[in-house]
Design a protein around this motif. Structure first.
Motif, PDB file in Angstrom:
ATOM      1  N   ASP A  29     -12.877 -22.155 -16.946  1.00  0.00           N
ATOM      2  CA  ASP A  29     -12.978 -23.547 -17.396  1.00  0.00           C
ATOM      3  C   ASP A  29     -11.931 -23.954 -18.433  1.00  0.00           C
ATOM      4  OD1 ASP A  29     -13.888 -22.253 -19.692  1.00  0.00           O
ATOM      5  OD2 ASP A  29     -15.999 -22.740 -19.341  1.00  0.00           O
ATOM      6  N   PHE A  30     -10.857 -23.167 -18.577  1.00  0.00           N
ATOM      7  CA  PHE A  30      -9.921 -23.491 -19.649  1.00  0.00           C
ATOM      8  C   PHE A  30      -9.181 -24.806 -19.424  1.00  0.00           C
ATOM      9  CE2 PHE A  30      -7.320 -20.815 -16.839  1.00  0.00           C
ATOM     10  CZ  PHE A  30      -6.106 -21.505 -16.768  1.00  0.00           C
ATOM     11  N   THR A  31      -8.973 -25.199 -18.168  1.00  0.00           N
ATOM     12  CA  THR A  31      -8.290 -26.481 -17.940  1.00  0.00           C
ATOM     13  C   THR A  31      -9.178 -27.653 -18.363  1.00  0.00           C
ATOM     14  OG1 THR A  31      -9.013 -26.541 -15.629  1.00  0.00           O
ATOM     15  CG2 THR A  31      -6.858 -25.565 -16.084  1.00  0.00           C
ATOM     16  N   ILE A  32     -10.482 -27.502 -18.190  1.00  0.00           N
ATOM     17  CA  ILE A  32     -11.421 -28.536 -18.655  1.00  0.00           C
ATOM     18  C   ILE A  32     -11.408 -28.581 -20.177  1.00  0.00           C
ATOM     19  CG2 ILE A  32     -13.839 -29.282 -18.680  1.00  0.00           C
ATOM     20  CD1 ILE A  32     -14.176 -27.801 -15.995  1.00  0.00           C
ATOM     21  N   ALA A  33     -11.399 -27.403 -20.796  1.00  0.00           N
ATOM     22  CA  ALA A  33     -11.386 -27.336 -22.257  1.00  0.00           C
ATOM     23  C   ALA A  33     -10.162 -28.043 -22.832  1.00  0.00           C
ATOM     24  CB  ALA A  33     -11.426 -25.880 -22.712  1.00  0.00           C
ATOM     25  N   ILE A  34      -9.031 -27.904 -22.166  1.00  0.00           N
ATOM     26  CA  ILE A  34      -7.807 -28.559 -22.637  1.00  0.00           C
ATOM     27  C   ILE A  34      -7.970 -30.077 -22.621  1.00  0.00           C
ATOM     28  CG2 ILE A  34      -5.387 -28.998 -22.035  1.00  0.00           C
ATOM     29  CD1 ILE A  34      -5.267 -25.999 -21.191  1.00  0.00           C
ATOM     30  N   GLN A  35      -8.670 -30.597 -21.638  1.00  0.00           N
ATOM     31  CA  GLN A  35      -8.933 -32.037 -21.585  1.00  0.00           C
ATOM     32  C   GLN A  35      -9.715 -32.518 -22.803  1.00  0.00           C
ATOM     33  OE1 GLN A  35     -10.877 -32.996 -17.874  1.00  0.00           O
ATOM     34  NE2 GLN A  35      -9.441 -31.765 -16.678  1.00  0.00           N
ATOM     35  N   PHE A  36     -10.536 -31.611 -23.372  1.00  0.00           N
ATOM     36  CA  PHE A  36     -11.381 -31.968 -24.512  1.00  0.00           C
ATOM     37  C   PHE A  36     -10.794 -31.503 -25.841  1.00  0.00           C
ATOM     38  CE2 PHE A  36     -14.220 -32.536 -20.975  1.00  0.00           C
ATOM     39  CZ  PHE A  36     -14.976 -33.637 -21.353  1.00  0.00           C
ATOM     40  N   GLY A  37      -9.509 -31.115 -25.820  1.00  0.00           N
ATOM     41  CA  GLY A  37      -8.822 -30.847 -27.065  1.00  0.00           C
ATOM     42  C   GLY A  37      -8.679 -29.399 -27.466  1.00  0.00           C
ATOM     43  N   ALA A  38      -8.978 -28.453 -26.577  1.00  0.00           N
ATOM     44  CA  ALA A  38      -8.836 -27.042 -26.934  1.00  0.00           C
ATOM     45  C   ALA A  38      -7.435 -26.739 -27.432  1.00  0.00           C
ATOM     46  CB  ALA A  38      -9.161 -26.146 -25.733  1.00  0.00           C
ATOM     47  N   THR A  39      -7.357 -26.016 -28.535  1.00  0.00           N
ATOM     48  CA  THR A  39      -6.062 -25.569 -29.052  1.00  0.00           C
ATOM     49  C   THR A  39      -5.841 -24.086 -28.784  1.00  0.00           C
ATOM     50  OG1 THR A  39      -7.046 -25.106 -31.220  1.00  0.00           O
ATOM     51  CG2 THR A  39      -6.060 -27.290 -30.892  1.00  0.00           C
ATOM     52  N   HIS A  40      -6.930 -23.361 -28.493  1.00  0.00           N
ATOM     53  CA  HIS A  40      -6.866 -21.939 -28.179  1.00  0.00           C
ATOM     54  C   HIS A  40      -7.752 -21.699 -26.956  1.00  0.00           C
ATOM     55  CE1 HIS A  40      -5.796 -22.166 -32.409  1.00  0.00           C
ATOM     56  NE2 HIS A  40      -5.383 -20.906 -32.406  1.00  0.00           N
ATOM     57  N   VAL A  41      -7.173 -21.156 -25.891  1.00  0.00           N
ATOM     58  CA  VAL A  41      -7.964 -20.815 -24.709  1.00  0.00           C
ATOM     59  C   VAL A  41      -7.960 -19.299 -24.540  1.00  0.00           C
ATOM     60  CG1 VAL A  41      -7.679 -23.031 -23.564  1.00  0.00           C
ATOM     61  CG2 VAL A  41      -5.993 -21.235 -23.160  1.00  0.00           C
ATOM     62  N   ARG A  42      -9.110 -18.739 -24.193  1.00  0.00           N
ATOM     63  CA  ARG A  42      -9.305 -17.296 -24.143  1.00  0.00           C
ATOM     64  C   ARG A  42      -9.443 -16.870 -22.683  1.00  0.00           C
ATOM     65  NH1 ARG A  42     -13.203 -19.731 -27.132  1.00  0.00           N
ATOM     66  NH2 ARG A  42     -14.808 -18.920 -25.743  1.00  0.00           N
ATOM     67  N   VAL A  43      -8.372 -16.324 -22.126  1.00  0.00           N
ATOM     68  CA  VAL A  43      -8.328 -16.061 -20.684  1.00  0.00           C
ATOM     69  C   VAL A  43      -8.123 -14.570 -20.436  1.00  0.00           C
ATOM     70  CG1 VAL A  43      -7.182 -16.631 -18.523  1.00  0.00           C
ATOM     71  CG2 VAL A  43      -7.383 -18.371 -20.319  1.00  0.00           C
ATOM     72  N   GLY A  44      -9.044 -13.965 -19.701  1.00  0.00           N
ATOM     73  CA  GLY A  44      -8.953 -12.542 -19.411  1.00  0.00           C
ATOM     74  C   GLY A  44      -8.774 -12.236 -17.939  1.00  0.00           C
ATOM     75  N   SER A  45      -9.810 -12.458 -17.138  1.00  0.00           N
ATOM     76  CA  SER A  45      -9.782 -12.025 -15.735  1.00  0.00           C
ATOM     77  C   SER A  45      -8.704 -12.732 -14.929  1.00  0.00           C
ATOM     78  CB  SER A  45     -11.153 -12.233 -15.092  1.00  0.00           C
ATOM     79  OG  SER A  45     -11.547 -13.588 -15.150  1.00  0.00           O
ATOM     80  N   ALA A  46      -8.384 -13.979 -15.262  1.00  0.00           N
ATOM     81  CA  ALA A  46      -7.343 -14.695 -14.520  1.00  0.00           C
ATOM     82  C   ALA A  46      -5.967 -14.075 -14.749  1.00  0.00           C
ATOM     83  CB  ALA A  46      -7.322 -16.168 -14.910  1.00  0.00           C
ATOM     84  N   ILE A  47      -5.830 -13.297 -15.812  1.00  0.00           N
ATOM     85  CA  ILE A  47      -4.569 -12.618 -16.114  1.00  0.00           C
ATOM     86  C   ILE A  47      -4.621 -11.161 -15.678  1.00  0.00           C
ATOM     87  CG2 ILE A  47      -3.033 -11.826 -17.966  1.00  0.00           C
ATOM     88  CD1 ILE A  47      -3.853 -14.345 -19.531  1.00  0.00           C
ATOM     89  N   PHE A  48      -5.674 -10.465 -16.094  1.00  0.00           N
ATOM     90  CA  PHE A  48      -5.748  -9.008 -15.891  1.00  0.00           C
ATOM     91  C   PHE A  48      -6.497  -8.596 -14.626  1.00  0.00           C
ATOM     92  CE2 PHE A  48      -5.212  -9.412 -20.510  1.00  0.00           C
ATOM     93  CZ  PHE A  48      -4.188  -8.510 -20.726  1.00  0.00           C
ATOM     94  N   GLY A  49      -7.252  -9.504 -14.037  1.00  0.00           N
ATOM     95  CA  GLY A  49      -8.099  -9.148 -12.892  1.00  0.00           C
ATOM     96  C   GLY A  49      -9.499  -8.818 -13.353  1.00  0.00           C
ATOM     97  N   ALA A  50     -10.349  -8.523 -12.390  1.00  0.00           N
ATOM     98  CA  ALA A  50     -11.764  -8.262 -12.692  1.00  0.00           C
ATOM     99  C   ALA A  50     -11.906  -6.973 -13.496  1.00  0.00           C
ATOM    100  CB  ALA A  50     -12.563  -8.159 -11.396  1.00  0.00           C
ATOM    101  N   ARG A  51     -12.910  -6.970 -14.363  1.00  0.00           N
ATOM    102  CA  ARG A  51     -13.180  -5.768 -15.161  1.00  0.00           C
ATOM    103  C   ARG A  51     -14.080  -4.821 -14.376  1.00  0.00           C
ATOM    104  NH1 ARG A  51     -12.517  -9.828 -18.767  1.00  0.00           N
ATOM    105  NH2 ARG A  51     -11.048  -9.354 -20.425  1.00  0.00           N
TER     106      ARG A  51
END
Length: 229
Positions: A207-229
């Motif tokens: 949901d980080f793209t939605i968060a950016i719409q609401f003003g997020a300045t820091h987004v915390r992204v794991g699986s979309a970068i590293f893959g599933a844990r």
């Protein structure tokens, strides 16, 4: 242990990082925001050094960890080889880990109770090191989840500042899994605005793209970068 010769970049990791970067840029454009106003925190919890190295090599320098002990075990070695890394604690913090957390992390996203405020204030004064601090909200008021209830947020933030002398940078939230995230992001932004806080740590892989719409300045992204844990 770090390999003597870091592993070459493998396609999936940089491709994941590149896709996330493109998605952030697109979301910023749609929200009419400067791309530089959003910091990507690559959440590397549970992943070892061999997995992290290609992501660093691909240009990512801000990482998030959930546990102090895990970060302490793997990051000092990585940072000695790759200077310029910024490390964020995005998971819960215990009072007895405050000393290590202040020494290791550049930002702590989980300030949520008086005992943590007291421990952090003591260590910040002792070490003369000031990590960026975020108050964690529990916007869904979930009993199993850490964080300050929205109705108590103003008083808690004031206490952080006035009683403990902490400089609060912003707010962090994690919406309930089964809820639409937008109302939680909007509530977090509203509480931040009325308390004069400019930074919003909100939004994860789903949901980080939605968060950016609401003003997020820091987004915390794991699986979309590293893959599933």
């Amino acid at each position: 242990m770090l390999p003597e010769n870091p592993s070459p970049i493998t396609p999936p990791l940089p491709n994941g990082l590149a896709t996330v970067a493109q998605d952030i840029a697109r979301a910023c454009e749609q929200a009419r925001r400067d791309r530089a106003s959003v910091m990507l925190i690559a959440v590397s919890k549970t992943f070892d050094a061999d997995t992290i190295v290609p992501v660093i090599a691909a240009g990512q320098h801000v990482f998030g960890e959930n546990r102090v002990q895990e970060a302490k075990a793997k990051w000092p070695g990585l940072m000695s080889v790759y200077p310029g890394i910024a490390l964020h604690l995005i998971g819960p913090l215990q009072s007895n880990k405050a000393k290590e957390a202040v020494a290791l992390f550049d930002a702590i996203h989980s300030v949520d109770r008086p005992s943590i405020c007291e421990a952090l204030a003591r260590e910040i004064n002792s070490q003369q090191r000031r990590p960026e601090l975020f108050v964690q909200l529990n916007t869904g008021e979930e009993p199993q989840k850490a964080g300050v209830a929205p109705a108590e947020a103003d008083a808690f933030i004031a206490g952080c500042r006035e009683k403990y002398g902490l400089e609060i940078s912003g707010l962090m939230c994690i919406p309930p899994v089964n809820d639409a995230p937008a109302p939680h992001f909007a509530l977090t932004a509203k509480i931040a605005a009325r308390n004069g806080l400019k930074n919003l740590s909100m939004g994860m892989s789903a949901d980080f793209t939605i968060a950016i719409q609401f003003g997020a300045t820091h987004v915390r992204v794991g699986s979309a970068i590293f893959g599933a844990r």
